[in-house]
Design a protein around this motif. Structure first.
Motif, PDB file in Angstrom:
ATOM      1  N   ALA A   9       0.784  -1.214  -0.236  1.00  0.00           N
ATOM      2  CA  ALA A   9       0.129   0.062  -0.031  1.00  0.00           C
ATOM      3  C   ALA A   9       0.828   1.347  -0.066  1.00  0.00           C
ATOM      4  N   THR A  10       1.367   1.660  -1.099  1.00  0.00           N
ATOM      5  CA  THR A  10       2.304   2.601  -1.364  1.00  0.00           C
ATOM      6  C   THR A  10       1.620   4.003  -1.544  1.00  0.00           C
ATOM      7  N   GLN A  11       2.250   4.926  -0.479  1.00  0.00           N
ATOM      8  CA  GLN A  11       1.712   6.511  -0.388  1.00  0.00           C
ATOM      9  C   GLN A  11       2.728   7.289  -0.255  1.00  0.00           C
ATOM     10  N   SER A  12       2.730   8.478  -0.731  1.00  0.00           N
ATOM     11  CA  SER A  12       3.759   9.506  -0.421  1.00  0.00           C
ATOM     12  C   SER A  12       3.454   9.933   1.122  1.00  0.00           C
ATOM     13  N   PRO A  13       4.581  10.799   1.654  1.00  0.00           N
ATOM     14  CA  PRO A  13       4.314  11.085   2.946  1.00  0.00           C
ATOM     15  C   PRO A  13       3.323  11.994   3.225  1.00  0.00           C
ATOM     16  N   ASP A  14       2.950  12.830   2.224  1.00  0.00           N
ATOM     17  CA  ASP A  14       1.556  13.739   2.485  1.00  0.00           C
ATOM     18  C   ASP A  14       0.569  12.853   2.176  1.00  0.00           C
ATOM     19  N   GLU A  15       0.499  12.060   1.464  1.00  0.00           N
ATOM     20  CA  GLU A  15      -0.732  11.177   1.300  1.00  0.00           C
ATOM     21  C   GLU A  15      -1.183  10.385   2.291  1.00  0.00           C
ATOM     22  N   PHE A  16       0.104   9.910   3.014  1.00  0.00           N
ATOM     23  CA  PHE A  16      -0.045   8.992   4.319  1.00  0.00           C
ATOM     24  C   PHE A  16      -0.655   9.919   5.485  1.00  0.00           C
ATOM     25  N   ALA A  17      -0.073  11.161   5.394  1.00  0.00           N
ATOM     26  CA  ALA A  17      -0.323  12.296   6.570  1.00  0.00           C
ATOM     27  C   ALA A  17      -2.058  12.375   6.440  1.00  0.00           C
ATOM     28  N   ALA A  18      -2.455  12.526   5.296  1.00  0.00           N
ATOM     29  CA  ALA A  18      -3.887  13.036   5.086  1.00  0.00           C
ATOM     30  C   ALA A  18      -4.614  11.794   5.378  1.00  0.00           C
ATOM     31  N   HIS A  19      -4.208  10.633   5.154  1.00  0.00           N
ATOM     32  CA  HIS A  19      -4.948   9.393   5.374  1.00  0.00           C
ATOM     33  C   HIS A  19      -5.235   9.259   7.067  1.00  0.00           C
ATOM     34  N   ILE A  20      -4.123   9.395   7.734  1.00  0.00           N
ATOM     35  CA  ILE A  20      -4.081   9.229   9.091  1.00  0.00           C
ATOM     36  C   ILE A  20      -5.243  10.170   9.571  1.00  0.00           C
ATOM     37  N   ARG A  21      -5.094  11.601   9.119  1.00  0.00           N
ATOM     38  CA  ARG A  21      -6.081  12.688   9.682  1.00  0.00           C
ATOM     39  C   ARG A  21      -7.350  12.070   9.460  1.00  0.00           C
ATOM     40  N   GLN A  22      -7.796  11.758   8.082  1.00  0.00           N
ATOM     41  CA  GLN A  22      -9.046  11.595   7.839  1.00  0.00           C
ATOM     42  C   GLN A  22      -9.815  10.123   8.585  1.00  0.00           C
ATOM     43  N   GLU A  23      -8.714   9.226   8.515  1.00  0.00           N
ATOM     44  CA  GLU A  23      -9.456   7.971   9.671  1.00  0.00           C
ATOM     45  C   GLU A  23      -9.389   8.442  11.031  1.00  0.00           C
ATOM     46  N   THR A  24      -8.440   9.055  11.559  1.00  0.00           N
ATOM     47  CA  THR A  24      -8.509   9.629  12.819  1.00  0.00           C
ATOM     48  C   THR A  24      -9.977  10.324  13.134  1.00  0.00           C
ATOM     49  N   LEU A  25     -10.455  11.261  12.158  1.00  0.00           N
ATOM     50  CA  LEU A  25     -11.803  11.668  12.395  1.00  0.00           C
ATOM     51  C   LEU A  25     -12.791  10.828  12.216  1.00  0.00           C
ATOM     52  N   THR A  26     -12.778  10.072  11.337  1.00  0.00           N
ATOM     53  CA  THR A  26     -13.858   8.848  11.246  1.00  0.00           C
ATOM     54  C   THR A  26     -14.011   8.040  12.534  1.00  0.00           C
ATOM     55  N   TRP A  27     -12.918   7.695  13.072  1.00  0.00           N
ATOM     56  CA  TRP A  27     -12.995   6.795  14.361  1.00  0.00           C
ATOM     57  C   TRP A  27     -13.487   7.898  15.442  1.00  0.00           C
ATOM     58  N   ARG A  28     -12.931   9.088  15.583  1.00  0.00           N
ATOM     59  CA  ARG A  28     -13.367   9.895  16.649  1.00  0.00           C
ATOM     60  C   ARG A  28     -15.033   9.972  16.559  1.00  0.00           C
ATOM     61  N   ARG A  29     -15.614  10.140  15.365  1.00  0.00           N
ATOM     62  CA  ARG A  29     -16.974  10.235  15.396  1.00  0.00           C
ATOM     63  C   ARG A  29     -17.548   8.957  15.828  1.00  0.00           C
ATOM     64  N   VAL A  30     -17.058   7.844  15.585  1.00  0.00           N
ATOM     65  CA  VAL A  30     -17.834   6.360  15.801  1.00  0.00           C
ATOM     66  C   VAL A  30     -17.584   6.332  17.312  1.00  0.00           C
ATOM     67  N   ILE A  31     -16.224   6.432  17.943  1.00  0.00           N
ATOM     68  CA  ILE A  31     -16.195   6.301  19.253  1.00  0.00           C
ATOM     69  C   ILE A  31     -17.092   7.247  20.132  1.00  0.00           C
ATOM     70  N   GLN A  32     -17.126   8.269  19.789  1.00  0.00           N
ATOM     71  CA  GLN A  32     -18.035   9.486  20.461  1.00  0.00           C
ATOM     72  C   GLN A  32     -19.493   9.303  20.371  1.00  0.00           C
ATOM     73  N   SER A  33     -19.897   8.836  19.323  1.00  0.00           N
ATOM     74  CA  SER A  33     -21.288   8.557  19.007  1.00  0.00           C
ATOM     75  C   SER A  33     -21.938   7.466  19.581  1.00  0.00           C
ATOM     76  N   ARG A  34     -21.009   6.426  19.325  1.00  0.00           N
ATOM     77  CA  ARG A  34     -21.580   5.197  20.151  1.00  0.00           C
ATOM     78  C   ARG A  34     -20.935   4.792  21.593  1.00  0.00           C
ATOM     79  N   HIS A  35     -20.437   6.259  22.307  1.00  0.00           N
ATOM     80  CA  HIS A  35     -20.068   6.041  23.546  1.00  0.00           C
ATOM     81  C   HIS A  35     -18.946   4.850  23.836  1.00  0.00           C
TER      82      HIS A  35
END
Length: 337
Positions: free
Chosen positions: A307-333
């Motif tokens: 799963a090859t990504q550039s440093p910038d692409e990987f950084a963006a992926h981490i940010r987006q996935e963190t946001l997704t899981w934050r919403r799930v964790i908080q909404s599902r308590h």
């Protein structure tokens, strides 16, 4: 040897040397030694794997270390720093000199789930680390065991509607990526499945195979042998596209359940402050190492794909996935055990 023969011989040798020099010049021009490469070739490498030997993190770290050692003619060691849910390894890399010689191989959850799930999480991922690249990923899959008579995802959804509160799903533990995959599925479909947490994939899978729990989100590599033998029914992979490891298994999205894209992936990071040119070179090196046929075959044997990504692409992926899981964790308590 006559004078004529001697002249001919000198002419042939001169032509040979000229061709060799030309060939070397072309080769050298095709493979320049950049400043980043020169800097990386100056010292030994330490690749930190924050989990015990034997798992995917350790395996990827060892392939990477071996490749870097051959690439730069420097020793490269793997340091397994297990403990504190991986935080010991993260702490070592956070404190390391940002010169590209101390690297971290880590699974997604440490970067995108733990910052929200764990109370007093001791790191700021974006501030403390420099993403290099995603290394490999493995799709997750929703499976049904012998405890429920279904053939496909449509059957499961129909049963969910016909008999509310009748189904449950197993996971390796509260807050694991596979637990959150189930919660995301419930959020997207309105399913009322009961979560049954275990301490690890093995015990959870055993109970699904035994019929005690009907459903499970699992890493595909762990379940594929049972899918192939007919002991488990594959209901869909949680990736955007089908996986080459098991191309006959459809995605959830193909079957009408969108928004549940959850892969188990592994990334490479360096300490914050590592120069961008070193990050880019290391990303290129990692891609070259993992694309070698022998390594690629071993990846596929473990159910992983590169799963090859550039440093910038990987950084963006981490940010987006963190946001997704934050919403799930908080909404599902969801709270960590």
């Amino acid at each position: 040897m006559t004078l004529l023969h001697a002249r001919k011989r000198r002419h042939v040798m001169a032509c040979a040397f000229a061709l060799a020099a030309l060939a070397f010049g072309v080769f050298a021009h095709a493979q320049p030694v950049s400043g980043a490469e020169k800097m990386l070739a100056q010292e030994r490498f330490t690749v930190v794997a924050p989990f015990p030997p034997g798992g995917p993190v350790d395996t990827l770290a060892r392939w990477l270390a071996d490749g870097l050692q051959k690439r730069y003619n420097q020793s490269a060691v793997v340091e397994n720093l297990a403990g504190a849910a991986g935080n010991l390894g993260l702490d070592k890399v956070k404190r390391a000199k940002p010169d590209g010689h101390t690297l971290l191989v880590v699974p997604a959850g440490n970067l995108t789930i733990n910052p929200t799930l764990m109370r007093n999480f001791p790191f700021q991922i974006e501030k403390d680390f420099a993403p290099v690249t995603m290394l490999a990923k493995a799709p997750n899959v929703l499976v049904a065991g012998p405890g429920v008579a279904v053939k496909n995802l449509k059957d499961v959804l129909a049963l969910t509607q016909a008999k509310p509160n009748s189904l449950s799903y197993a996971s390796p533990g509260v807050g694991s990526g596979l637990h959150l995959a189930g919660e995301l599925f419930k959020q997207q479909t309105g399913a009322d499945w009961l979560h049954v947490p275990y301490k690890g994939t093995g015990p959870a899978l055993n109970d699904v195979l035994g019929g005690s729990v009907p459903l499970m989100f699992s890493n595909l590599p762990a379940t594929l042998p049972y899918i192939r033998s007919g002991k488990l029914v594959a209901l869909g992979v949680t990736d955007a596209v089908r996986t080459p490891v098991a191309a006959d298994i459809p995605t959830l999205a193909e079957q009408g359940v969108s928004g549940v894209v959850v892969t188990s992936w592994y990334g490479l990071l360096a300490p914050s402050g590592t120069p961008p040119e070193l990050l880019q070179q290391l990303a290129k090196d990692a891609a070259d190492i993992l694309s070698r046929p022998a390594v690629r075959d071993q990846l596929h044997a473990q159910g992983l794909t590169q799963a090859t990504q550039s440093p910038d692409e990987f950084a963006a992926h981490i940010r987006q996935e963190t946001l997704t899981w934050r919403r799930v964790i908080q909404s599902r308590h969801i709270e960590a055990d």
